[in-house]
Design a protein around this motif. Sequence first.
Motif, mmCIF file in Angstrom:
data_model
loop_
_atom_site.group_PDB
_atom_site.id
_atom_site.type_symbol
_atom_site.label_atom_id
_atom_site.label_comp_id
_atom_site.label_asym_id
_atom_site.label_seq_id
_atom_site.Cartn_x
_atom_site.Cartn_y
_atom_site.Cartn_z
ATOM 1 N N ASP A 1 34.071 42.656 25.975
ATOM 2 C CA ASP A 1 33.859 41.225 25.741
ATOM 3 C C ASP A 1 34.493 40.438 26.892
ATOM 4 O O ASP A 1 35.710 40.277 26.956
ATOM 5 N N GLN A 2 33.658 39.940 27.788
ATOM 6 C CA GLN A 2 34.175 39.256 28.979
ATOM 7 C C GLN A 2 34.924 37.969 28.652
ATOM 8 O O GLN A 2 35.749 37.528 29.445
ATOM 9 N N SER A 3 34.699 37.398 27.487
ATOM 10 C CA SER A 3 35.487 36.218 27.113
ATOM 11 C C SER A 3 36.932 36.626 26.788
ATOM 12 O O SER A 3 37.811 35.767 26.678
ATOM 13 N N ASN A 4 37.187 37.912 26.679
ATOM 14 C CA ASN A 4 38.530 38.442 26.439
ATOM 15 C C ASN A 4 39.203 38.885 27.742
ATOM 16 O O ASN A 4 40.293 39.419 27.724
ATOM 17 N N TRP A 5 38.558 38.674 28.862
ATOM 18 C CA TRP A 5 39.103 39.070 30.157
ATOM 19 C C TRP A 5 39.738 37.886 30.858
ATOM 20 O O TRP A 5 39.287 36.740 30.710
ATOM 21 N N GLN A 6 40.792 38.149 31.625
ATOM 22 C CA GLN A 6 41.385 37.116 32.470
ATOM 23 C C GLN A 6 41.873 37.757 33.769
ATOM 24 O O GLN A 6 42.350 38.888 33.766
ATOM 25 N N PRO A 7 41.728 37.007 34.890
ATOM 26 C CA PRO A 7 42.165 37.532 36.180
ATOM 27 C C PRO A 7 43.670 37.338 36.346
ATOM 28 O O PRO A 7 44.213 36.275 36.039
ATOM 29 N N MET A 8 44.345 38.381 36.800
ATOM 30 C CA MET A 8 45.790 38.292 37.001
ATOM 31 C C MET A 8 46.195 39.044 38.257
ATOM 32 O O MET A 8 45.524 39.991 38.673
ATOM 33 N N CYS A 9 47.322 38.641 38.827
ATOM 34 C CA CYS A 9 47.935 39.437 39.884
ATOM 35 C C CYS A 9 48.778 40.512 39.190
ATOM 36 O O CYS A 9 49.166 40.351 38.023
ATOM 37 N N ALA A 10 49.045 41.581 39.888
ATOM 38 C CA ALA A 10 49.800 42.690 39.279
ATOM 39 C C ALA A 10 51.191 42.265 38.803
ATOM 40 O O ALA A 10 51.594 42.639 37.697
ATOM 41 N N PRO A 11 51.953 41.463 39.574
ATOM 42 C CA PRO A 11 53.278 41.080 39.076
ATOM 43 C C PRO A 11 53.223 40.305 37.749
ATOM 44 O O PRO A 11 54.028 40.564 36.853
ATOM 45 N N CYS A 12 52.269 39.401 37.606
ATOM 46 C CA CYS A 12 52.149 38.664 36.338
ATOM 47 C C CYS A 12 51.724 39.608 35.213
ATOM 48 O O CYS A 12 52.260 39.559 34.108
ATOM 49 N N HIS A 13 50.757 40.460 35.505
ATOM 50 C CA HIS A 13 50.284 41.394 34.484
ATOM 51 C C HIS A 13 51.402 42.328 34.038
ATOM 52 O O HIS A 13 51.551 42.611 32.851
ATOM 53 N N ASP A 14 52.192 42.788 34.985
ATOM 54 C CA ASP A 14 53.211 43.783 34.680
ATOM 55 C C ASP A 14 54.498 43.188 34.125
ATOM 56 O O ASP A 14 55.346 43.923 33.654
ATOM 57 N N SER A 15 54.651 41.873 34.169
ATOM 58 C CA SER A 15 55.880 41.278 33.643
ATOM 59 C C SER A 15 55.583 40.288 32.529
ATOM 60 O O SER A 15 55.808 40.575 31.359
ATOM 61 N N LEU B 1 36.378 40.015 39.260
ATOM 62 C CA LEU B 1 37.369 39.501 40.207
ATOM 63 C C LEU B 1 36.718 38.743 41.358
ATOM 64 O O LEU B 1 37.313 37.790 41.881
ATOM 65 N N PHE B 2 35.512 39.117 41.729
ATOM 66 C CA PHE B 2 34.796 38.369 42.763
ATOM 67 C C PHE B 2 34.508 36.945 42.273
ATOM 68 O O PHE B 2 34.649 35.978 43.008
ATOM 69 N N ALA B 3 34.129 36.831 41.001
ATOM 70 C CA ALA B 3 33.817 35.519 40.410
ATOM 71 C C ALA B 3 35.074 34.748 40.000
ATOM 72 O O ALA B 3 35.031 33.521 39.859
ATOM 73 N N ASN B 4 36.189 35.471 39.793
ATOM 74 C CA ASN B 4 37.443 34.864 39.321
ATOM 75 C C ASN B 4 38.586 35.400 40.184
ATOM 76 O O ASN B 4 39.371 36.238 39.737
ATOM 77 N N PRO B 5 38.691 34.926 41.434
ATOM 78 C CA PRO B 5 39.591 35.562 42.394
ATOM 79 C C PRO B 5 41.077 35.206 42.286
ATOM 80 O O PRO B 5 41.901 35.837 42.950
ATOM 81 N N LEU B 6 41.434 34.221 41.454
ATOM 82 C CA LEU B 6 42.824 33.779 41.409
ATOM 83 C C LEU B 6 43.503 34.117 40.083
ATOM 84 O O LEU B 6 42.882 34.056 39.016
ATOM 85 N N CYS B 7 44.775 34.446 40.168
ATOM 86 C CA CYS B 7 45.568 34.766 38.980
ATOM 87 C C CYS B 7 45.700 33.528 38.098
ATOM 88 O O CYS B 7 46.158 32.471 38.554
ATOM 89 N N CYS B 8 45.290 33.658 36.853
ATOM 90 C CA CYS B 8 45.332 32.520 35.933
ATOM 91 C C CYS B 8 46.759 32.113 35.577
ATOM 92 O O CYS B 8 47.031 30.926 35.355
ATOM 93 N N TYR B 9 47.694 33.043 35.547
ATOM 94 C CA TYR B 9 49.091 32.706 35.241
ATOM 95 C C TYR B 9 49.707 31.928 36.394
ATOM 96 O O TYR B 9 50.394 30.935 36.169
ATOM 97 N N CYS B 10 49.476 32.387 37.620
ATOM 98 C CA CYS B 10 49.994 31.671 38.794
ATOM 99 C C CYS B 10 49.365 30.284 38.897
ATOM 100 O O CYS B 10 50.058 29.302 39.169
ATOM 101 N N GLN B 11 48.060 30.201 38.670
ATOM 102 C CA GLN B 11 47.369 28.912 38.730
ATOM 103 C C GLN B 11 47.987 27.915 37.759
ATOM 104 O O GLN B 11 48.131 26.743 38.086
ATOM 105 N N ALA B 12 48.371 28.373 36.573
ATOM 106 C CA ALA B 12 48.974 27.499 35.566
ATOM 107 C C ALA B 12 50.308 26.923 36.066
ATOM 108 O O ALA B 12 50.739 25.867 35.601
ATOM 109 N N LYS B 13 50.932 27.610 37.035
ATOM 110 C CA LYS B 13 52.201 27.149 37.616
ATOM 111 C C LYS B 13 51.978 26.424 38.946
ATOM 112 O O LYS B 13 52.941 26.098 39.638
#
Length: 95
Positions: free
Chosen positions: A68-82, A32-44
């Motif tokens: 496998d870190q290539s399988n990881w993505q940064p998200m905010c909780a609302p995007c992750h949970d919905s 999260l330090f290296a990837n601080p922004l939600c990828c779903y929000c960024q796409a919008k």
Amino acid sequence: MAAVDPSSWRSGKTTAERGYGSKWQKAREKFLFANPLCCYCQAKGIVTAANVVDHKIPHKGDQSLFWDQSNWQPMCAPCHDSAKRQEDARSSSDR
């Protein structure tokens, strides 16, 4: 939070037994330090801090996929949970 299906790989296991112990917490923090922004929000076009490390492909207990870190993505909780949960439910029903 929904009840865990007794046939699920999660059933009867603690958070740490599912892989989310101190090693995960350290890896999560670093990611999260290296990837601080939600990828779903960024796409919008929205800038939102990420606070969840999501597994793009659900690992279902597979430790090699879990780490496998290539399988990881940064998200905010609302995007992750919905949005992500809806995607996972759809992909599960497609099988």
